[in-house]
Each structure stands twice: as structure tokens, then as C-alpha cells.
Design an enzyme around this catalytic site. Structure first.
Site, PDB file in Angstrom:
ATOM      1  N   ASN A 145     -47.960  47.764  56.738  1.00  0.00           N
ATOM      2  CA  ASN A 145     -46.938  48.126  57.865  1.00  0.00           C
ATOM      3  C   ASN A 145     -45.842  49.066  57.288  1.00  0.00           C
ATOM      4  O   ASN A 145     -45.189  49.741  58.164  1.00  0.00           O
ATOM      5  CB  ASN A 145     -46.168  46.887  57.887  1.00  0.00           C
ATOM      6  N   SER A 153     -46.589  39.183  57.340  1.00  0.00           N
ATOM      7  CA  SER A 153     -46.512  40.485  57.605  1.00  0.00           C
ATOM      8  C   SER A 153     -45.256  41.074  56.919  1.00  0.00           C
ATOM      9  O   SER A 153     -45.463  42.384  56.779  1.00  0.00           O
ATOM     10  CB  SER A 153     -46.382  40.922  59.217  1.00  0.00           C
ATOM     11  N   HIS A 191     -53.407  39.068  54.159  1.00  0.00           N
ATOM     12  CA  HIS A 191     -52.848  39.472  55.340  1.00  0.00           C
ATOM     13  C   HIS A 191     -53.873  39.998  56.333  1.00  0.00           C
ATOM     14  O   HIS A 191     -54.601  41.209  56.061  1.00  0.00           O
ATOM     15  CB  HIS A 191     -51.769  40.719  54.791  1.00  0.00           C
ATOM     16  N   GLU A 241     -55.438  42.800  53.761  1.00  0.00           N
ATOM     17  CA  GLU A 241     -54.637  42.949  52.433  1.00  0.00           C
ATOM     18  C   GLU A 241     -54.614  41.637  51.495  1.00  0.00           C
ATOM     19  O   GLU A 241     -54.038  40.919  52.079  1.00  0.00           O
ATOM     20  CB  GLU A 241     -53.419  43.459  52.826  1.00  0.00           C
TER      21      GLU A 241
HETATM   22  N1  LIG Z   1     -49.375  37.994  65.380  1.00  0.00           N
HETATM   23  C1  LIG Z   1     -49.768  39.405  64.499  1.00  0.00           C
HETATM   24  O1  LIG Z   1     -50.234  40.265  64.927  1.00  0.00           O
HETATM   25  C2  LIG Z   1     -49.679  39.147  63.216  1.00  0.00           C
HETATM   26  C3  LIG Z   1     -50.566  39.857  62.265  1.00  0.00           C
HETATM   27  C4  LIG Z   1     -50.573  39.927  60.698  1.00  0.00           C
HETATM   28  C5  LIG Z   1     -49.582  38.806  60.336  1.00  0.00           C
HETATM   29  N2  LIG Z   1     -48.934  37.837  61.133  1.00  0.00           N
HETATM   30  C6  LIG Z   1     -48.215  36.936  60.739  1.00  0.00           C
HETATM   31  O2  LIG Z   1     -48.753  35.599  60.757  1.00  0.00           O
HETATM   32  C7  LIG Z   1     -47.961  34.457  60.895  1.00  0.00           C
HETATM   33  C8  LIG Z   1     -48.235  33.822  62.043  1.00  0.00           C
HETATM   34  O3  LIG Z   1     -48.031  34.767  63.226  1.00  0.00           O
HETATM   35  P1  LIG Z   1     -48.363  34.376  64.694  1.00  0.00           P
HETATM   36  O4  LIG Z   1     -48.496  35.516  65.459  1.00  0.00           O
HETATM   37  O5  LIG Z   1     -49.694  33.726  64.418  1.00  0.00           O
HETATM   38  O6  LIG Z   1     -47.421  33.193  65.042  1.00  0.00           O
HETATM   39  P2  LIG Z   1     -47.457  32.237  66.378  1.00  0.00           P
HETATM   40  O7  LIG Z   1     -46.053  32.137  66.872  1.00  0.00           O
HETATM   41  O8  LIG Z   1     -48.675  32.578  67.292  1.00  0.00           O
HETATM   42  O9  LIG Z   1     -47.978  30.930  65.768  1.00  0.00           O
HETATM   43  C9  LIG Z   1     -47.264  30.316  64.820  1.00  0.00           C
HETATM   44  C10 LIG Z   1     -47.926  28.826  64.765  1.00  0.00           C
HETATM   45  O10 LIG Z   1     -47.294  27.898  63.777  1.00  0.00           O
HETATM   46  C11 LIG Z   1     -47.004  26.721  64.399  1.00  0.00           C
HETATM   47  N3  LIG Z   1     -46.067  26.084  63.478  1.00  0.00           N
HETATM   48  C12 LIG Z   1     -44.653  26.020  63.494  1.00  0.00           C
HETATM   49  N4  LIG Z   1     -44.202  25.196  62.464  1.00  0.00           N
HETATM   50  C13 LIG Z   1     -45.341  24.786  61.966  1.00  0.00           C
HETATM   51  C14 LIG Z   1     -45.310  23.945  60.955  1.00  0.00           C
HETATM   52  N5  LIG Z   1     -44.105  23.464  60.261  1.00  0.00           N
HETATM   53  N6  LIG Z   1     -46.526  23.493  60.389  1.00  0.00           N
HETATM   54  C15 LIG Z   1     -47.592  23.998  60.981  1.00  0.00           C
HETATM   55  N7  LIG Z   1     -47.643  24.845  62.055  1.00  0.00           N
HETATM   56  C16 LIG Z   1     -46.317  25.286  62.509  1.00  0.00           C
HETATM   57  C17 LIG Z   1     -46.343  26.923  65.647  1.00  0.00           C
HETATM   58  O11 LIG Z   1     -46.603  25.980  66.474  1.00  0.00           O
HETATM   59  C18 LIG Z   1     -47.562  28.143  66.320  1.00  0.00           C
HETATM   60  O12 LIG Z   1     -48.481  27.551  66.585  1.00  0.00           O
HETATM   61  C19 LIG Z   1     -46.484  35.121  60.709  1.00  0.00           C
HETATM   62  O13 LIG Z   1     -46.171  35.116  59.449  1.00  0.00           O
HETATM   63  C20 LIG Z   1     -46.821  36.669  61.002  1.00  0.00           C
HETATM   64  O14 LIG Z   1     -45.903  37.424  60.512  1.00  0.00           O
HETATM   65  C21 LIG Z   1     -49.022  38.086  62.357  1.00  0.00           C
END
Ligand SMILES: NC(=O)c1ccc[n+]([C@@H]2O[C@H](COP(=O)([O-])OP(=O)(O)OC[C@H]3O[C@@H](n4cnc5c(N)ncnc54)[C@H](O)[C@@H]3O)[C@@H](O)[C@H]2O)c1
Length: 287
Positions: free
Chosen positions: A193, A122, A143, A155
Site C-alpha cells: 500500500n 492492511s 498480508h 507480504e
Molecule cells: N478486502 C481487501 O481487499 C483486503 C485486502 C487485504 C487485507 N484486508 C484486511 O483484511 C481484514 C478483513 O477485511 P475484509 O475485507 O475481509 O472485511 P469484511 O468486512 O469483508 O469481513 C470481516 C468479517 O469479520 C467478521 N467479524 C466481525 N467481528 C468479528 C469477531 N469479533 N470475530 C470474528 N469475526 C468477526 C464480520 O462479520 C465479517 O464477516 C481487514 O483487516 C482488512 O484491512 C482486506
């Protein structure tokens, strides 16, 4: 590789976003390899996919008979070499640059030469992430919005190095998922954002300065501007810590003091009031 040639998609990370991304690809008929670091995270992710499929069945958006087929298309893996056959990869690991670097370089080394890697970051510059791989022209931003199965927008972000072919394949792929892709160039906060976070930040300033209560600020935006959620309700849903981090990215990347994070947001984060996930933010939530 064109979107029509893509059959197998790997999703790195089975958390909030990763399980939603796996869900929409499997629903659209793709074979999905879902990768996380531990089996229990994968199982938790698949449990969420199952619950969300059930919700879609209840709403009449998916035939009951389809549930088993969708789930059968998702395989769970903990080893990176197990993603080697993927044509397209979506990275959704935590928003920490060192974790992204480790995961992207490892994925890059096991994938075939034509595979495309997309990041769901993000806030980290797509151009920086692309440069971590040896396939920067086949690197792109995808995104998705949370919750992924429900939100239409994707996006599609063009890093400086992204080729035209990679970009158009990714746009077409998002359309095949039934999403609405919007083309955006790489810049801090992209569009979503860049526009949303200053809105949330300003709403927090209104509360800090005593202009209105959180409820009143949200009521103005919902009833007066037709926003389905008020900005502070939305901030609680996103996580106040995430909002502060993204304001820092905007301030650092764009160098304008107008992007400074509201002190009230920072104070709530310091208190552990992170929003819905911690039970308290601008509002309180039942556990
Ligand atoms: N949560 C949101 O609303 C949102 C929205 C858009 C984008 N994002 C982006 O998406 C991405 C993930 O966010 P999220 O909220 O799903 O995070 P999250 O913490 O819920 O999930 C991340 C997952 O990645 C796993 N992980 C860690 N290291 C890893 C590895 N080496 N290989 C594979 N998996 C691994 C973790 O165990 C976890 O299950 C981030 O870059 C975030 O900025 C999040």
C-alpha cells in the site's frame, strides 16, 4: 512451532478475505476452523468458498473429487473457545482497532502457548497489534491479497517483537500454500500500500485537475506500463473509502504531506460513490 508441525489453522472473520484464506488453507490440506460472530456470516463465507472451488474445477486447477474433501476440512464456529486447538491463527476481522483488540486478546487467552497469531490487516501497525497479546514474539503479519485464491503474493510482516522462528515458520507456511511470500518490516502501508496507494491517489489528481479522464488515465497505465488493471479501475475494486483510509494512515504514520488524500477521492466517498461495491466510483457498475 515449525511449519511442518502446523495441522489446524483458525481463521477469524469469514468476510472477503477470511473466506479466501480459509479456502487456500483447506485446499492445501489443513484443518480449518472458521470463526465469525454469526452463523449467517459463516454460511455466506462457505458459499463463496464453494463457488470459488467450482471456478477452480472449471479451470482444471482442482479435481472435481477434491471439492468435498476441501469443504469437509472447514468447520464453522461462532465461539472463540472452539479455536483452542489451532496451531496457527489468521485474523481477518474488520479494519477497526477496537475490534482487532477484542478479537486478538480473546484468541490469545484460549490458544495453546505455542500457537502463532497472524494478522491480515492492511494498515494497522503489526507492532501495535502484537503488543495487544501476551505472545508478541509469536505474532506476525500475513498480508494476503484479494482475491486470495488467485493472488500469489503474501507480504509477511515482521513486527518489532516477532521472533526469527515465528517469521521463518510463517514464510514456510505461505510457501506450503503455494503462495509467494515476501519479507517486509513493519512500516505504514508495508510495501504494497505504500507504493500502490500514492499511485491511485496521483491518478485521481490527474482526473481532478483535468489532465485526462479516468478512462484515459487507466488506458495509459494499462497499455503503456503493462498494468493488467488501470489504477482507477483498481481503486473502484478496492473501495474508494478504503483508499482514503489508507492514505490517512500513510500521512499520519510518515508525516509527509505528499500522502494527503486527493480531494476528489474524498468527495466521491462523501457522495457514497465507493466504487464497485456501491455501484459507482470512477466507473458505474450494474447491480
Ligand atoms: N478486502 C481487501 O481487499 C483486503 C485486502 C487485504 C487485507 N484486508 C484486511 O483484511 C481484514 C478483513 O477485511 P475484509 O475485507 O475481509 O472485511 P469484511 O468486512 O469483508 O469481513 C470481516 C468479517 O469479520 C467478521 N467479524 C466481525 N467481528 C468479528 C469477531 N469479533 N470475530 C470474528 N469475526 C468477526 C464480520 O462479520 C465479517 O464477516 C481487514 O483487516 C482488512 O484491512 C482486506
Amino acid at each position: 512451532m515449525s511449519a511442518n508441525e502446523i495441522q489446524t489453522v483458525a481463521v477469524l472473520g469469514a468476510g472477503t478475505m477470511g473466506n479466501g484464506i480459509a479456502h487456500v488453507f483447506a485446499r492445501a490440506g489443513y484443518r480449518v476452523i472458521l470463526r465469525d460472530v454469526e452463523q449467517r456470516f459463516l454460511e455466506r463465507g462457505l458459499e463463496t468458498v464453494t463457488k470459488n472451488l467450482d471456478r477452480e474445477i472449471k479451470k482444471g486447477k482442482l479435481a472435481e473429487t477434491e471439492r468435498a474433501n476441501v469443504l469437509a476440512r472447514i468447520s464453522l464456529v461462532t465461539d472463540m473457545p472452539a479455536i483452542a486447538t489451532a496451531d496457527f491463527v489468521v485474523e481477518a476481522v474488520p479494519e477497526k482497532i477496537e475490534i482487532k483488540r477484542a478479537v486478538l486478546t480473546e484468541a490469545d487467552s484460549v490458544l495453546g502457548p505455542d500457537a502463532i497469531i497472524a494478522s491480515n490487516t492492511s494498515s494497522i501497525a503489526m507492532t501495535t497489534l502484537a503488543a495487544m497479546t501476551k505472545r508478541a514474539d509469536r505474532f506476525v503479519g500475513m498480508h494476503f491479497m484479494n482475491p486470495v485464491p488467485m493472488m500469489l503474493l503474501v507480504e509477511v510482516i515482521r513486527a518489532l517483537q516477532t521472533s526469527d522462528a515465528t517469521f521463518s515458520t510463517t514464510i514456510n507456511l505461505a510457501e506450503k500454500l503455494g503462495k509467494k511470500p515476501v519479507a517486509v518490516n513493519d512500516a505504514p502501508g508495508f510495501v504494497s500500500n505504500r507504493v500502490l496507494m500514492p499511485l491511485i491517489n496521483e491518478a485521481a489528481y490527474c482526473v481532478l485537475e483535468g489532465v485526462a479522464t479516468a478512462e484515459a488515465v487507466d488506458a495509459v497505465m494499462k497499455t503503456g506500463m503493462n498494468h493488467p488493471m488501470g489504477p482507477l479501475e483498481l481503486a473502484d475494486f478496492i473501495g474508494l473509502d478504503v483508499c482514503v483510509d489508507i492514505m490517512h494512515v500513510l500521512q499520519e504514520g510518515l508525516g509527509d504531506p505528499k500522502y494527503r488524500a486527493c480531494p476528489l477521492l474524498k468527495k466521491y466517498v462523501a457522495a457514497g460513490w465507493l466504487g464497485k461495491k456501491s455501484g459507482r466510483g470512477f466507473y458505474t457498475y450494474q447491480p
